[in-house]
Scaffold this motif. Structure first.
Motif: not given
Length: 347
Positions: A308-323
């Motif tokens: 989802s675009t919502l998950l993509m934004m969350t990853v953009a904010f905190a980093g892929y590996d961490l999320i």
């Protein structure tokens, strides 16, 4: 990055079909980006992470009963209409989704009962239909009739009929400006008691408005995420809010966007000096990694759907590996997912 990078699987019974008994009793996963660490709290503990002078940005949009049920003229086939937005108040023309879409053609007339009817006048949009609603009376009377007949627009994955309690629980307690077809779900966790505790502690609680529409939940259907086009949503940010937020930036205090909708709103109106500008209009801002955030340095969000675009934004904010690590831990610890689910605070 590609859409498939944001895919994951989890047991379907992790989807929250009902909210917690008390709003602030949901679980809260706290993610510390600098420490690369995760802790587990309850949402009512949120105030412990903020100090005097910090600012929390809330989306005060209000959900309207956007789901109508009717029948096709002549065949009496059952049709569900999901009102997305009003395009023309004078001619009462709406952008809608129709289910099942294959049964509806231009010229078809729909009857919703109590004098409310509709006619499909166009199907040129890529996502649905253009519907003209007819009601004998004023425009105010039409809106009143929609509210009388419409149902709370719970997401499709909540596989049950809306109940009376959903009218209140699928709204934030600070909802004021009507216009959304989906709730800004990160805000559903706030109780009056928690807001009061934050206020007493000296934390600024400011409100913007972004009316959630199809842009918030339209699936990404292309593998190259940069090719995805967000549907536009209406947004309002006042000068008073900008003054408080910009003062918080100047003081280098914490600014928290409550939900992806608040984050998208503030990132849609940033000055060249990295301050927040007042705004009134439409935004189709699509935030995906890599992205440099300008205003908020913390964020509250729920656990979102794969790809989802919502998950993509969350990853953009905190980093892929961490999320992705956080989501795996959420699955292991049986966090509740989606709109009525648990929350995440990213610091």
């Amino acid at each position: 990055m590609r859409t498939s990078d944001f895919n994951f699987s989890f047991p379907s019974d992790f989807i929250a079909y009902y909210p917690t008994k008390e709003r602030d009793e949901s679980r809260l996963m706290v993610i510390h980006r600098k420490k690369n660490s995760i802790e587990h709290r309850l949402f009512k503990d949120l105030y412990e992470y903020f100090e005097n002078g910090d600012t929390i940005i809330l989306n005060n949009t209000k959900v309207f009963p956007a789901r109508l049920f009717g029948n096709k003229e002549k065949t009496e086939a059952k049709i569900e209409v999901f009102l997305l937005r009003e395009l023309d108040p004078i001619d009462r023309i709406w952008d809608v989704l129709v289910d099942p879409a294959r049964k509806v053609r231009v010229g078809n007339k729909l009857n919703f009962g109590n004098g409310l009817t509709g006619e499909v006048i166009d199907n040129t949009t890529s996502r649905g239909r253009i519907l003209q609603l007819h009601f004998c009376g004023s425009h105010e009377g039409l809106i009143k009739k929609i509210k009388e007949l419409g149902k709370t627009p719970l997401p499709k994955y909540i596989q049950r009929s809306p109940e009376k309690s959903d009218e209140q629980r699928y709204q934030t307690i600070y909802a004021k400006k009507e216009g959304s077809v989906a709730a800004p779900t990160a805000g559903l966790h706030f109780s009056k008691h928690l807001l009061k505790k934050l206020e007493i502690k000296g934390i600024n609680l400011v409100e913007i408005t972004l009316h959630l529409g199809l842009g918030s939940f339209l699936p990404v259907e292309v593998e190259d995420i940069s090719k995805h086009k967000m549907d536009s949503e209406k947004c309002f940010i006042t000068k008073d809010v900008c003054n408080i937020v910009n003062q918080t930036i100047k003081q280098k205090k914490r600014i928290c966007a409550v939900g992806t909708s608040s984050m998208r709103a503030i990132e849609s109106s940033v000055s060249s000096s990295k301050n927040l500008n007042h705004f009134s209009g439409w935004t189709n801002k699509f935030i995906f990694p890599p992205y440099n955030f300008n205003i908020a340095n913390s964020m509250i969000t729920n656990f979102h759907m794969p790809k989802s675009t919502l998950l993509m934004m969350t990853v953009a904010f905190a980093g892929y590996d961490l999320i992705m690590k956080a989501y795996q831990i959420a699955i292991e610890k049986k966090y509740r997912f989606y709109s009525y689910g648990d929350a995440m605070l990213i610091l």
